[in-house]
Design an enzyme around this catalytic site. Structure first.
Site, mmCIF file in Angstrom:
data_model
loop_
_atom_site.group_PDB
_atom_site.id
_atom_site.type_symbol
_atom_site.label_atom_id
_atom_site.label_comp_id
_atom_site.label_asym_id
_atom_site.label_seq_id
_atom_site.Cartn_x
_atom_site.Cartn_y
_atom_site.Cartn_z
ATOM 1 N NE ARG A 96 9.468 1.574 -32.310
ATOM 2 C CZ ARG A 96 9.662 2.687 -32.283
ATOM 3 N NH1 ARG A 96 10.707 3.236 -32.618
ATOM 4 N NH2 ARG A 96 8.549 3.644 -31.613
ATOM 5 C CG HIS A 147 21.819 -2.362 -33.245
ATOM 6 N ND1 HIS A 147 21.843 -3.505 -34.271
ATOM 7 C CD2 HIS A 147 23.105 -1.692 -33.492
ATOM 8 C CE1 HIS A 147 22.995 -3.549 -35.170
ATOM 9 N NE2 HIS A 147 23.775 -2.666 -34.477
ATOM 10 C CG HIS A 194 -1.966 -1.337 1.424
ATOM 11 N ND1 HIS A 194 -1.479 -2.193 2.320
ATOM 12 C CD2 HIS A 194 -2.808 -1.704 0.841
ATOM 13 C CE1 HIS A 194 -2.424 -3.236 2.256
ATOM 14 N NE2 HIS A 194 -3.262 -2.745 1.229
ATOM 15 N N GLY A 215 22.485 -0.303 -37.366
ATOM 16 C CA GLY A 215 23.177 -1.409 -37.963
ATOM 17 C C GLY A 215 24.393 -0.841 -39.114
ATOM 18 C CG ASP A 245 20.505 1.650 -39.901
ATOM 19 O OD1 ASP A 245 19.565 1.395 -39.501
ATOM 20 O OD2 ASP A 245 21.529 0.732 -40.192
#
Length: 581
Positions: free
Chosen positions: A545, A406, A219, A560, A558
């Site tokens: 995405r 990533h 609580h 990657g 990016d």
């Protein structure tokens, strides 16, 4: 905090309960006029078990009524005890002449209301008893144990009490067994996020984003220490130490374990908590008789978890193992669905893996003209360390337009690759080293990155005639082969905002500098990859995405492609003898 409620929040408990009972109407029947219900299939001619307390902690208590569990549940308002009349009617609805046992958490309101309900029932000639659960070791010192709160340890006590009632014992014996279970249970929790009660605009307590509190009640009752957030293993070690001290656990003893989520902590994290806890128990040779990882005793969207132990003996095992079933809790009700693991089975413990940087050894100082087996192996280890060190950087880049995973994926893949490479000292075939490193990445990273970045090493080296030494032209041929495989598998081209935007120009630069030194070829490849990374800021994404962001992805590089650049940079740094970690 956002709540999914109807306009009139004063009816929240009534509506919650009606939703539950209409969904599971084949199991339960509402007590007319009261927020209480009974289990339709209760065994006859036995002590009746009634549980209850404030709502808002679901599935506690409503989820623990059923076969081999409670016969009735009394539901109070959110975080408030049910009133005496409600409790009394729940008891009367299931009483069979053998008496009624009430089991509930030790809170002032519950104690007062259940005591009064017992008095009302006794005045009608119904025998009653109660067992108050006080498993929260952080809520009061041991010498004041009866002042402690009841939290997720309720699960163990209710389970044993239900089995004892179904065994047909009289009320005194059921109380003895239930009290024994209660006295063998201890819990401790940690809060990371507050909860908000329906109808309230502000949370029940406040915690900064970087804070947590050991021992906080469900609580929002104050705990024993507020600290900065820490890794799971640190949190679990502290909580385990408190439990071990409280229970005076010794090697060879057995415990049932519950890792209980408080409402918003996902199972992924709770599983990690249990794994960390299991390692500590194994180290101390405390045996796990049984374990459960669920959110049983919650507090709305409160963040955090609790750990509960019940010290086992042969008597408690009998009642703990007895079959039971409710829509939210079941044990042993479908026969031998599981086979008990061997006591010495420990293959689920991960080996501790070295994650620190390795002392990289080169066969000579200065520029390398070619790469032999040991230099190639150490170069790949150096690259792994370099990329792992950049985990946060890669995560930050990916979080802007991607899933934010990533950096984690690259870290895990490089960590596995490094472990394999460390075991390959003496390997003479350079291509074999690239192939094994890529294979480890492929099989450990998951997602698209595993296939793509595994292929960066694996696809180019796989099937090549063994070589004890490679030069820049050999490396260019290998990376051309890798690029072709990556484009075939991923279907990406330059301009799609992927790793290809860095790898394709790097391979072209390697080929344009054919015949030059290994270092010159790698410098050209690194520069081309760096420009490719920069170019990705101008592209809309066509994969992942980020694809759904359309123009909003422009301006972000990016992740990657960034990793490709880091790998090529690592190659150049190693060959030039200018390593920076």
């Amino acid at each position: 905090m956002k709540k999914i409620l109807n306009s009139d929040v004063s009816n929240v408990v009534d509506e919650m309960l009606l939703g539950y009972l209409t969904a599971y109407r084949n199991y339960y029947k509402k007590v007319d006029g009261y927020n209480a219900f009974t289990y339709r299939g209760s065994r006859k001619n036995k002590v009746a078990l009634v549980i209850g307390g404030g709502s808002g902690h679901e599935p506690m208590f409503s989820g623990f009524c059923g076969a081999g569990l409670a016969d009735a549940v009394a539901c109070g308002n959110v975080c408030a005890s049910p009133n005496p009349q409600l409790i009394k009617e729940a008891g009367k609805a299931v009483e069979q002449g053998k008496g009624v046992l009430f089991v509930y958490g030790c809170y002032a309101g519950d104690n007062l209301n259940f005591d009064m309900a017992e008095e009302l029932l006794q005045a009608e000639g119904i025998k009653t008893a109660h067992v108050r659960i006080w498993d929260d070791l952080a809520s009061a010192p041991k010498e004041r144990i009866s002042d402690r709160r009841g939290i997720a340890g309720d699960v163990f006590v209710i389970k044993v009490a239900g089995a004892a009632c179904d065994a047909g014992f009289d009320l005194d014996e059921v109380v003895r067994i239930t009290e024994k279970a209660r006295d063998h249970v201890s819990s401790i929790g940690i809060a990371t996020l507050p909860c908000t009660l329906p109808g309230n605009e502000k949370p029940t307590f406040e915690l900064a984003d970087d804070e947590m509190e050991y021992g906080m009640g469900i609580h929002g009752e104050p705990g024993i220490e507020r600290t900065k957030m820490a890794p799971a293993e640190v949190i679990v070690e502290r909580m385990y130490a408190e439990l071990k001290k409280e229970m005076d656990l010794k090697a060879g003893e057995e415990v049932a374990v519950l890792v209980n989520g408080l409402g918003s902590t996902p199972l992924l994290e709770l599983n990690i908590v249990y794994y960390d806890l299991y390692k500590l128990l194994c180290k101390d040779e405390v045996k796990v008789y049984d374990a459960d990882i669920k959110a049983y005793c919650t507090s709305q969207e409160m963040g955090g978890f609790s750990i509960s132990f019940m010290r086992m003996d042969e008597e408690l095992k009998k009642y703990y193992d007895a079959p039971c079933y409710s829509p939210f809790y079941a044990k042993g009700s479908i026969g031998d669905a599981a086979t008990k693991a061997d006591e010495d089975e420990d293959d689920l413990i991960l080996e501790d893996e070295e994650t620190v940087e390795t002392n990289i050894v080169r066969t000579k100082t200065g520029e390398l003209e070619t790469l032999g087996g040991e230099d190639a192996r150490n170069m790949l280890i150096y690259i792994a360390d370099k990329v792992m060190k950049k985990k946060a950087y890669l995560t930050q880049i990916d979080s802007a337009i991607g899933d934010g995973d990533h950096g984690i994926g690259m870290y895990g893949g490089m960590k596995k690759a490094k472990k394999k490479l460390l075991s390959m000292a003496g390997e003479e075939n350079v291509y074999k080293l690239f192939e094994e490193a890529g294979s480890q990445m492929l099989n450990s990273m998951g997602g698209a990155s595993g296939v793509i970045f595994g292929s960066l090493y694996l696809a180019g080296a796989e099937g090549m005639e063994p070589k004890a030494r490679i030069d820049g032209d050999d490396l260019a041929k290998m990376e051309r082969k890798s690029l072709s495989a990556i484009k075939e598998r991923g279907k990406a081209e330059v301009g799609d905002k992927t790793m290809v935007d860095a790898l394709a120009p790097a391979v072209e630069a390697m080929e344009e500098n054919a015949g030059k030194s290994l270092l010159e070829i790698l410098k050209a490849a690194e520069a081309a990859a760096a420009q490719g990374v920069e170019d990705t800021k101008n592209y809309m994404a066509k994969f992942g995405r980020a694809k759904s962001l359309l123009e909003r992805a422009i301006g972000h590089q990016d992740a990657g492609a960034t990793s490709v650049w880091l790998i090529l940079q690592g190659m150049r740094e190693f060959v030039e003898d200018k390593m920076d970690i």
